[in-house]
Design an enzyme around this catalytic site. Structure first.
Site, mmCIF file in Angstrom:
data_model
loop_
_atom_site.group_PDB
_atom_site.id
_atom_site.type_symbol
_atom_site.label_atom_id
_atom_site.label_comp_id
_atom_site.label_asym_id
_atom_site.label_seq_id
_atom_site.Cartn_x
_atom_site.Cartn_y
_atom_site.Cartn_z
ATOM 1 N N LYS A 1 -6.049 -72.298 -87.811
ATOM 2 C CA LYS A 1 -5.587 -72.925 -86.573
ATOM 3 C C LYS A 1 -6.702 -73.750 -85.903
ATOM 4 C CE LYS A 1 -1.358 -71.341 -86.701
ATOM 5 N NZ LYS A 1 -1.260 -70.911 -88.106
HETATM 6 C C1 LIG Z 1 4.427 -71.606 -86.076
HETATM 7 C C2 LIG Z 1 3.745 -70.281 -86.239
HETATM 8 N N1 LIG Z 1 4.194 -69.227 -85.552
HETATM 9 C C3 LIG Z 1 3.605 -68.025 -85.646
HETATM 10 C C4 LIG Z 1 2.527 -67.821 -86.460
HETATM 11 C C5 LIG Z 1 1.941 -66.457 -86.569
HETATM 12 O O1 LIG Z 1 0.617 -66.444 -86.168
HETATM 13 P P1 LIG Z 1 -0.357 -65.256 -86.554
HETATM 14 O O2 LIG Z 1 -0.809 -65.477 -87.955
HETATM 15 O O3 LIG Z 1 -1.470 -65.382 -85.561
HETATM 16 O O4 LIG Z 1 0.402 -63.987 -86.396
HETATM 17 C C6 LIG Z 1 1.996 -68.893 -87.181
HETATM 18 C C7 LIG Z 1 0.816 -68.705 -88.032
HETATM 19 O O5 LIG Z 1 0.619 -69.163 -89.082
HETATM 20 C C8 LIG Z 1 2.629 -70.157 -87.076
HETATM 21 O O6 LIG Z 1 2.179 -71.221 -87.767
#
Ligand SMILES: Cc1ncc(COP(=O)(O)O)c(C=O)c1O
Length: 378
Positions: free
Chosen positions: A184
């Protein structure tokens, strides 16, 4: 594999190393003072009243859904063209995901018209995702939500630092959920943040984050409390001080790194013009300021994506797909009220979308190299 141009890359250096070492030497590792500083700085940055740090964005989305009171029998409208975590968070509560189509091949975000068409007497909430950091049509979506008495949650995993009409994404809905996963725009390895302006909701989210307990180990360590009650069925979704220390450094670098992403995106869009219209370029003209998390393109129609990605790979260029639509997954096929006929644009775009490399240290030469490879691989 050693990529000549990887899909993404992190910006970590001496400052991150020192921040982590500082925590290790302090001997306080669980959520405490550094997390409180990180939360305050993040809240200031997005101009939200409250920021609540958690283990990851999936946990943030889950807590946002729980705090919104979702349960069995409720329906939530969301896009299918997103990461599966967006939808899993809804299902953890027993509510049913209802997928609505995207706006167009130029705007891969959920369509306000499709949202409106998906509303039933069981609809409780709209869960938007700002694809690649590009803003959903929040004024239209909030107007629909108000008209039908629905709550809005933002999956802002791609959108840290994005704005629309001068307002940060993640602060338009009742709650905004951010991800600090390794790929990210700012990262803590694993990590996430919830933001809200609602005092009561913030209190609830804080309690749900830590087992439903009324005081934290940190409060007891500081002598602010010596006991606790458990007032809700909570979770252990706490972040730790090591990640919060990384988050503070990364937040400081974010504005500069997002600007570099925007500059590289502009260059991509310029260079890709020669391949239009056979290659589609989503979000070329888009309102607001994007965090430019992803650089999506759309290949010409036809079954050539795998061969294209193989060609790119043979030149050392990593590409990806964002996303295989959720309603195609085995665990989802029978679990949604939406039908493929409602998702025509999602189906079309998902079959030909490819993501090109984008990260702050990507050079102008790298961009030229990637665009040449795209041209030759078509
Ligand atoms: C659009 C979206 N939502 C939710 C997530 C979930 O994030 P995390 O990996 O921090 O749980 C991601 C992560 O890749 C994402 O790209």
């Amino acid at each position: 594999m050693e990529w000549r141009v990887p899909l993404s890359d992190i910006d970590f250096g001496l400052e991150e190393e020192q921040a982590v070492l500082g925590v290790l030497r302090s001997r306080w590792l669980t959520m405490g003072g550094i997390t409180q500083q990180f939360e305050q700085e993040f809240a200031n940055y997005v101009r939200a009243k409250h920021a609540i740090a958690v283990t990851n964005a999936t946990a943030a989305l889950h807590l946002a859904c729980v705090a919104a009171g979702l349960g069995p029998g409720d329906e939530v409208i969301l896009p299918s063209l997103t990461f599966v975590a967006t939808s899993n968070a809804v299902r953890y509560t027993g509510a049913l995901p209802v997928f609505a189509d995207i706006e167009s091949a130029a705007c891969l975000n959920i369509s306000p018209q499709a949202i409106e068409a998906s509303i039933t007497p069981r609809t409780r909430l709209i869960l938007v995702m700002h694809y690649g950091g590009y803003a959903c049509d929040m004024p239209a979506i909030l107007a629909i939500a108000r008209q039908h008495g629905l709550a809005v949650i933002e999956d802002a995993a791609h959108a840290v630092g994005s704005q629309l009409e001068g307002r940060m994404l993640g602060t338009w809905g009742a709650t905004g959920c951010f991800s600090f996963f390794s790929n990210k725009n700012m990262t803590t390895g694993e990590g996430g943040m919830l933001v809200t302006d609602d005092d009561e909701l913030a209190g609830k989210l804080r309690i749900l984050r830590s087992h439903g307990m009324t005081s934290l180990t940190w409060d007891r360590h500081k002598g602010h409390a010596w006991s606790y009650d458990v007032v809700d069925l909570g979770y252990n979704y706490r972040i730790d001080e090591i990640r919060s220390a990384l988050g503070r450094v990364q937040l400081n670098k974010l504005a500069r790194n997002n600007q570099l992403r925007r500059d590289r995106t502009t260059l991509y869009h310029e260079l890709l013009q020669e391949l239009c219209p056979s290659v589609g370029i989503p979000f070329q003209e888009h309102p607001g300021v994007s965090a430019c998390h992803l650089l999506p393109i759309l290949l010409p129609e036809g079954d050539r994506r795998e061969a294209f990605m193989e060609q790119m790979k043979s030149r050392g260029i990593q590409t990806s797909i964002h996303y295989p639509p959720i309603h195609h997954f085995s665990a989802y096929r029978e679990l949604t009220a939406s039908s493929t006929s409602d998702l025509k644009l999602t189906e079309n775009v998902a079959a030909r979308q490819v993501t090109l490399p984008l990260y702050p240290a990507l050079s102008a030469n790298d961009v030229t190299l990637v665009v040449e490879a795209v041209r030759d691989s078509l």
